[in-house]
Design a protein around this motif. Sequence first.
Motif, PDB file in Angstrom:
ATOM      1  N   HIS A 150       0.838  -1.205   0.000  1.00  9.34           N
ATOM      2  CA  HIS A 150       0.000   0.000   0.000  1.00  9.34           C
ATOM      3  C   HIS A 150       0.876   1.259   0.000  1.00  9.34           C
ATOM      4  O   HIS A 150       0.654   2.193  -0.775  1.00  9.34           O
ATOM      5  CB  HIS A 150      -0.939   0.004   1.217  1.00  9.34           C
ATOM      6  N   ARG A 154       0.824   4.040  -2.832  1.00  6.42           N
ATOM      7  CA  ARG A 154       0.363   5.352  -2.379  1.00  6.42           C
ATOM      8  C   ARG A 154       1.378   6.436  -2.786  1.00  6.42           C
ATOM      9  O   ARG A 154       1.008   7.527  -3.189  1.00  6.42           O
ATOM     10  CB  ARG A 154       0.156   5.259  -0.869  1.00  6.42           C
ATOM     11  N   PHE A 161      -1.424  14.842  -6.254  1.00  5.82           N
ATOM     12  CA  PHE A 161      -2.205  15.735  -5.397  1.00  5.82           C
ATOM     13  C   PHE A 161      -1.337  16.724  -4.619  1.00  5.82           C
ATOM     14  O   PHE A 161      -1.748  17.224  -3.582  1.00  5.82           O
ATOM     15  CB  PHE A 161      -3.084  14.909  -4.450  1.00  5.82           C
ATOM     16  N   ALA A 327     -13.944   8.093  -2.922  1.00  6.66           N
ATOM     17  CA  ALA A 327     -13.548   8.670  -1.625  1.00  6.66           C
ATOM     18  C   ALA A 327     -14.034  10.099  -1.493  1.00  6.66           C
ATOM     19  O   ALA A 327     -14.265  10.587  -0.393  1.00  6.66           O
ATOM     20  CB  ALA A 327     -12.029   8.614  -1.474  1.00  6.66           C
ATOM     21  N   SER A 328     -14.176  10.789  -2.626  1.00 10.84           N
ATOM     22  CA  SER A 328     -14.447  12.216  -2.527  1.00 10.84           C
ATOM     23  C   SER A 328     -15.928  12.562  -2.550  1.00 10.84           C
ATOM     24  O   SER A 328     -16.365  13.487  -1.873  1.00 10.84           O
ATOM     25  CB  SER A 328     -13.717  12.979  -3.635  1.00 10.84           C
ATOM     26  N   ALA A 331     -18.085  12.738   0.850  1.00 11.68           N
ATOM     27  CA  ALA A 331     -17.489  13.651   1.839  1.00 11.68           C
ATOM     28  C   ALA A 331     -17.516  15.093   1.323  1.00 11.68           C
ATOM     29  O   ALA A 331     -17.853  16.024   2.059  1.00 11.68           O
ATOM     30  CB  ALA A 331     -16.063  13.210   2.146  1.00 11.68           C
ATOM     31  N   TYR A 399     -11.808   0.213  10.815  1.00  7.93           N
ATOM     32  CA  TYR A 399     -10.590  -0.568  10.576  1.00  7.93           C
ATOM     33  C   TYR A 399     -10.829  -1.997  11.046  1.00  7.93           C
ATOM     34  O   TYR A 399     -11.768  -2.242  11.815  1.00  7.93           O
ATOM     35  CB  TYR A 399      -9.410   0.036  11.355  1.00  7.93           C
ATOM     36  N   GLY A 461      -8.308  11.952   8.753  1.00  2.00           N
ATOM     37  CA  GLY A 461      -7.648  10.757   9.249  1.00  2.00           C
ATOM     38  C   GLY A 461      -6.208  11.065   9.631  1.00  2.00           C
ATOM     39  O   GLY A 461      -5.825  12.233   9.810  1.00  2.00           O
ATOM     40  N   SER A 462      -5.409  10.012   9.724  1.00  2.00           N
ATOM     41  CA  SER A 462      -4.012  10.169  10.141  1.00  2.00           C
ATOM     42  C   SER A 462      -3.295   8.868   9.789  1.00  2.00           C
ATOM     43  O   SER A 462      -3.929   7.842   9.602  1.00  2.00           O
ATOM     44  CB  SER A 462      -3.992  10.415  11.657  1.00  2.00           C
ATOM     45  N   HIS A 465      -2.928   5.862   5.837  1.00  2.28           N
ATOM     46  CA  HIS A 465      -4.098   5.975   4.947  1.00  2.28           C
ATOM     47  C   HIS A 465      -4.704   7.376   4.958  1.00  2.28           C
ATOM     48  O   HIS A 465      -5.823   7.562   4.467  1.00  2.28           O
ATOM     49  CB  HIS A 465      -5.160   4.943   5.329  1.00  2.28           C
ATOM     50  N   CYS A 467      -6.074  10.960   4.222  1.00  2.00           N
ATOM     51  CA  CYS A 467      -6.750  11.313   2.966  1.00  2.00           C
ATOM     52  C   CYS A 467      -5.782  11.839   1.893  1.00  2.00           C
ATOM     53  O   CYS A 467      -5.029  12.787   2.136  1.00  2.00           O
ATOM     54  CB  CYS A 467      -7.818  12.360   3.264  1.00  2.00           C
TER      55      CYS A 467
END
Length: 529
Positions: A150, A154, A161, A327-328, A331, A399, A461-462, A465, A467
């Motif tokens: 991951h 990532r 971004f 994901a977007s 939210a 989670y 989040g933190s 993972h 955002c």
Amino acid sequence: MNSVVRDVTEFASTQNSTSSLAGLQGVVESLQAISYWKVFFTVVCVGLVWDQISYQIKKGSIAGPKYKMWPVIGPFLESLDPKFEEYKAKWDSGPLSCVSIFHKFVVIASTRDLARKILQSSKYVKPCVVDVAVKILRPSNWVFLDGKAHLDYRKSLNGLFTKNALAQYLESQEKVMDKYIEKFIDFSADNDYKPQVFFHEMREIMCALSLKAFCGDYITEDQIRKVADDYYLVTAALELVNFPIILPFTKTWYGRRTADMTMKIFEKCAQMAKDHIAQGGKPVCVMDAWCQLMHDAKNKDDENSRLYHREFSNKEISEAVFTFLFASQDASSSLACWLFQIVADRPDVMDKIRTEQLQVRNNDPSKPLSLDLIDEMKYTYMAVKEALRYRPPVLMVPYKVKESFPVTANYTAPKGAMLIPTLYPALQDPEAYENPNEYIPERWVEGSPANEAKKNWLVFGSGPHVCLGQTYVMMTFTALIGKFAMYTNWEHEVTPLSEKIKVFATIFPQDDLLLSFKRRDPLTGAVKA
Ligand code: HEM
């Protein structure tokens, strides 16, 4: 049952000892007396008792119902129609609380420190996705990777971004903003400027903005409209528990059909982006930026470039871009609804935004958006940030526990449990944010306690993972609310339900946001019907 009895009798007949014969005869008689029903009820009773015992063992000392009130299913029916007040009661019941639904044991962590600890403990946990998400996003999708796989993937997406990458997408995004300013005014005019539900319009503008940023002009207006119209079918399909196979004409079937249709569009866009960059075109959207990174990496061998040495296929790009939309969409729509409501209800905030928007443009409202311009919009930025704190779109992030996880000195979450760090209580914590129930953009001025305590900012989040789109969100919304404040005057009809929270994946005002937009002269402030 008779065949068992027969076998035992035959076995008994081969034994010579009279005492053992008598014993076996007893067993045979007992077995003959047992009916299928008795066996069935015994198994059910043992199952129910075990369900309760296993719940007690997993629960340990944390808060939660003393027993599973509804055997086996637990509060499944409530979970189909979640109420914010019920969530809040759960968070308030203790720092760690639990509930059991079917075979799933769920632990909820509702303090800032516990939420952060869980989000950062990738050794023990990984994001938990509902079964249907795998079917909709496809099992090969990068979002289901864990650990190093991951992290590596990532890294290859982070480059899409960064602030500089996002600056490239602004031109096409501004066109969408201008278009929707007109659309919202026309929509209001059609209703004689009487406030009407804007929930759907907010979802549509968010979808259009995202699709333009992701696919630029490769996606047509008709395709944008189709995806925007149908996307809610994907959200609606994401229920906690679904039938294991996708049956035609069910919610999951419609959800997957929409996802497949969207990914097909994205695949074609990805090829167009590859062609554009190969011909020396300049990147103007996420897909372009991705192809540019692959193109530039060809003749380089540094660590970053190596991430792009392989050719990402159109299918892979389309699946990844779909996760960005996934994901977007909910939210961002949530933030859009609350932000437009909050600013309309607070004329002082609206005035400050308008003043700043003209100031940063030196009184030239037509000055195009740019990274530098948005960076100067300090107050508008704080207004967006405070809306995110006041009404955080994502309440909780589920989670899954990979191995027994000592969450506190007294409680270890069992392997296989769902562990849910909650963001809402963390962002409303009075120790971190004075008067947390008030909307105060100024709490974010540089040097203030709220702004300095970066680790408390859990909206996105933190940990590994966190955002991917957080800078995109802040830039896009600062630009968006600024432009709408300059060019429109919008009114919000406050109802008793406006401040109440409705849960639909993320959170929305319960009255679905009643708004009306009129055209406004950005320099004189004159409002035209
Ligand atoms: C107001 C808008 C948004 C909010 C509040 C939000 C919030 C979040 C949260 C809470 C997470 C989970 C983080 C964690 O587990 O620690 C997340 C993950 C993610 N978000 Fe966002 N998000 C927003 C918009 C976006 C946008 C616009 C994009 C894409 C452009 C995006 C892409 C992602 C991705 C890809 C992940 C998963 C990251 C990973 O697993 O590595 N989000 N977001």
